[in-house]
Design a protein around this motif. Structure first.
Motif: not given
Length: 275
Positions: A209-210, A244, A249, A251, A256, A258, A260, A263-264
């Protein structure tokens, strides 16, 4: 699909028999065999007594094979009957696992047809796109997963959405998942199909996922890095999610990665809350 030891052995025998039957055959034969085997799966799902009779391990294998022959001789092609002979004559852990195993063999026949026509890459990509469409529409997934919904209505919905837009193998596989889905299991079933198609090319699946669309070069670089990390060839399936903020991300199975922005930030907030 989790199979017990006896069923795994029976499935191996059935898959080997399928390989023998389809050796030298063309895509038309492979498609026909896959369609026929999946039609038997549908019948066994509907007819509980028949499913139990065919999968009853206490009955002699020859008797179970004879039952299958009496029922389907003249209705199915000889190649499909030969595979059914092996399925019926093998020892399965339960009648339900026999049906699940037969479904797996039917799918293998259809993917063999895609390999024979050189379209297995296309089928894998289309299955991924269908899976993402369903995952992105809770209403659609609910309609396809509705236990009370008529099977024919679900089939018509699938055809209305995807007919003439996807390969015939893709459409058949999606219809089968929808017909056999229990509760909200359509999405899980579609993801399993993506994995199965990737495995036909001896690859594992990486769901990416971008925040932004990736160029062909960026996808190639990412694929090369993941190949090195996991020590095997990876099939990349990429979707874009601007939420994001940035980065990716990835998977792979239960793991996973992460990278992104979202996420960070979440990780940073977690560290600050524990400080």
């Amino acid at each position: 699909m989790t199979l017990h030891a006896a069923s795994r052995e029976a499935l191996d025998l059935a898959e080997n028999r399928l390989g023998e039957v389809l050796a030298g055959a063309d895509a038309t034969v492979s498609t026909s065999v896959g369609d026929e085997l999946l039609s038997v799966v549908d019948l066994l799902d509907r007819e509980i007594g028949l499913r139990r009779a065919v999968g009853d391990a206490s009955v002699e294998p020859q008797a179970r094979q004879g039952l299958v022959r009496r029922l389907f001789d003249g209705k199915l092609s000889e190649p499909a009957l030969k595979v059914l002979d092996t399925v019926a004559g093998s020892r399965w852990s339960s009648p339900r696992q026999l049906t699940d195993g037969l479904e797996s063999v039917g799918r293998s026949a259809l993917l063999t047809a895609a390999e024979q026509t050189g379209t297995v890459d296309t089928v894998e990509s289309q299955l991924f796109q269908v899976a993402r469409i369903v995952a992105g529409s809770p209403e659609l997934e609910a309609a396809l997963s509705d236990l009370a919904g008529p099977a024919e209505a679900k089939r018509a919905l699938v055809r209305g959405l995807f007919a003439d837009r996807v390969d015939v193998v893709t459409e058949t596989l999606v219809e089968q998942v929808v017909r056999r889905a229990k509760g909200r299991g359509v999405g899980i079933g579609l993801d399993r199909l993506v994995k199965l198609a990737a495995e036909r090319r001896q690859r594992s699946v990486a769901y990416v996922t971008s925040a932004n669309a990736l160029t062909g070069e960026q996808q190639a670089q990412l694929g090369s890095k993941l190949d090195g990390i996991y020590g095997r060839s990876m099939a990349l399936h990429v979707e874009v999610d601007p939420r994001l903020g940035g980065g990716l991300v990835v998977r792979v199975g239960d793991e996973v990665i992460d990278g992104s922005t979202a996420g960070q930030l979440a990780a940073l907030r977690g560290r600050l809350s524990r400080a």
